[in-house]
Design an enzyme around this catalytic site. Sequence first.
Site, PDB file in Angstrom:
ATOM      1  N   SER A 155      -1.560 -10.744  -3.856  1.00 21.60           N
ATOM      2  CA  SER A 155      -0.515  -9.722  -3.951  1.00 21.60           C
ATOM      3  C   SER A 155       0.097  -9.734  -5.342  1.00 21.60           C
ATOM      4  O   SER A 155      -0.036 -10.703  -6.091  1.00 21.60           O
ATOM      5  CB  SER A 155       0.568  -9.957  -2.904  1.00 21.60           C
ATOM      6  OG  SER A 155       1.462 -10.941  -3.379  1.00 21.60           O
ATOM      7  N   LYS A 156       0.784  -8.644  -5.638  1.00 21.56           N
ATOM      8  CA  LYS A 156       1.365  -8.452  -6.969  1.00 21.56           C
ATOM      9  C   LYS A 156       2.340  -9.553  -7.364  1.00 21.56           C
ATOM     10  O   LYS A 156       2.505  -9.832  -8.536  1.00 21.56           O
ATOM     11  CB  LYS A 156       2.107  -7.114  -6.991  1.00 21.56           C
ATOM     12  CG  LYS A 156       1.194  -5.968  -7.276  1.00 21.56           C
ATOM     13  CD  LYS A 156       1.994  -4.751  -7.650  1.00 21.56           C
ATOM     14  CE  LYS A 156       1.036  -3.589  -7.823  1.00 21.56           C
ATOM     15  NZ  LYS A 156       1.413  -2.412  -7.155  1.00 21.56           N
TER      16      LYS A 156
END
Length: 503
Positions: free
Chosen positions: A274-275
């Site tokens: 994820s970011k």
Amino acid sequence: MSVPSKAAAVVTSPIADEVRVRFAPSPTGYLHVGGARTALYNFLFARQHQGKFVLRIEDTDEARSTEESLKMVLEDLQWLGLTWDEGPDPKTLKDIGPYGPYRQSQRLDIYKKYAQELIDSGKAYHCFMTDAEIETQRNSLMAQGKPPHVESPYADWPVEKALAEIKNGKSGVVRFKTKHLRKDYIFSDLVRGEVKFPSDMVGDFVLLRTGGMPVYNFCNVVDDHLMKITHVLRAEEHLPNTLRQLMIYEALNWPAPQFGHLSLILDEDRKKLSKRKGATSCHEFKMEGYLPEALNNFVALLGWSHPEGKEVMSMQEMTDKFGTDRLNPAGAVFDAVKLKWMNSVHLRELSNRQIFEELKPFLDRLNLELPSDPAWQEKSVGVFKSAMETLVDSAELYRPLSDKSFVVLPEAEEALKWDTTKAVVQTWRDLISAHPRDEFTEEEFSKIQDQVKEKTGAKGKNLFMPVRVAVIGKPHGTDLKLLVPLMKKASLVKRADEVLAKL
Ligand code: GLU
């Protein structure tokens, strides 16, 4: 596992003369590394089989899909070199290829036509249940321990009756009828082997929303069929969708393509990437100075391996060796350190000229003032090459060479206070300004430094640090033996004068 005889739907694949694969992004932002991997595998598969790689834009989610995002995705794919044979032209966005339009938002009439065909053949129906009714039914089914699938009172209505309701202003969705499909759906996944879904995993699902907008599962099947897609390599998250899609293929009497569901990409803690843990989009990697060939190579190995375990590969080598037999269903860990290493290897495979060209936009961003002489540019790359990892880091190596960026930094203060410093810097300045040429070789620099030592009696850090401050404005940094031969006499004298003015 063998396919159970009765009640099982054996899904056949088309016998294709030509391999046709597609990448079908929903354009909602920059291309994610997961998307880049899906695109890459499909691209490699198509190239290896001399087939076609189609780019289809799944933009029916009007709220999230924008033209700007579409352009961003196309730009990322182009940067990666994953060129498509059919799909929107990257510049004009006009369709190229015989099976367009390639943007789902321009194919709405096509989906409507097939939804109508399913309604006419009794395989789908107009459903007027309200959200509140669905919710109440769902709660009641759950309370009875039953699966919370919609049981619509409209499932067996004659079409005419439903049409009369619509004429009277009622609106509703179109649902696919599943109740009569009591069997297992079995297919052979190219990555996971045999996959079995019991049909009661899903209830009557929506094909067209209120207002007529089609849902992903429906468009996906219609398009894959009409675009003659033979193989679907896509993310694991779509595996459960495959059941609904197989039901639609069957209902329309169409053969299904061969599916292969790729492994998840995990972060170092084995959680879905994820970011929050750093860069995940291709655009970010591009801006951080990664080469497309390195990113492709790295991404290829997230779930696939070379038959001989080779790690560093060109696009051609990957095309030659790629095969679905070596796709691994287990989650692949995204190792940022490995990506950096891989980038440094690919970077060093380029010529000094090519590297400088790659570096140029990054140097421009730093607003440095550097010689424009090509020989100097190539020489500088030769000097810094072994320290290069990403283009961003590499550009930083040049900062000390730019006169515009020269400042005496606070960390130099201590060295400036030493008793011998003034004599060291003054002697250094006098010796370099007496140098007969504009430039210095490594040996000439060392010789001058030895002369400073002899003349001032300063040695060790009392010698090296003030000289370094006089060259780069700080007592630590790249070896002066490397830097000074890339600098001009006038620049060195000017810098030394600036330091002397502080003493
Ligand atoms: N639009 C879907 C996505 O972006 C494509 C799924 C598929 O390849 O079938 O995930």
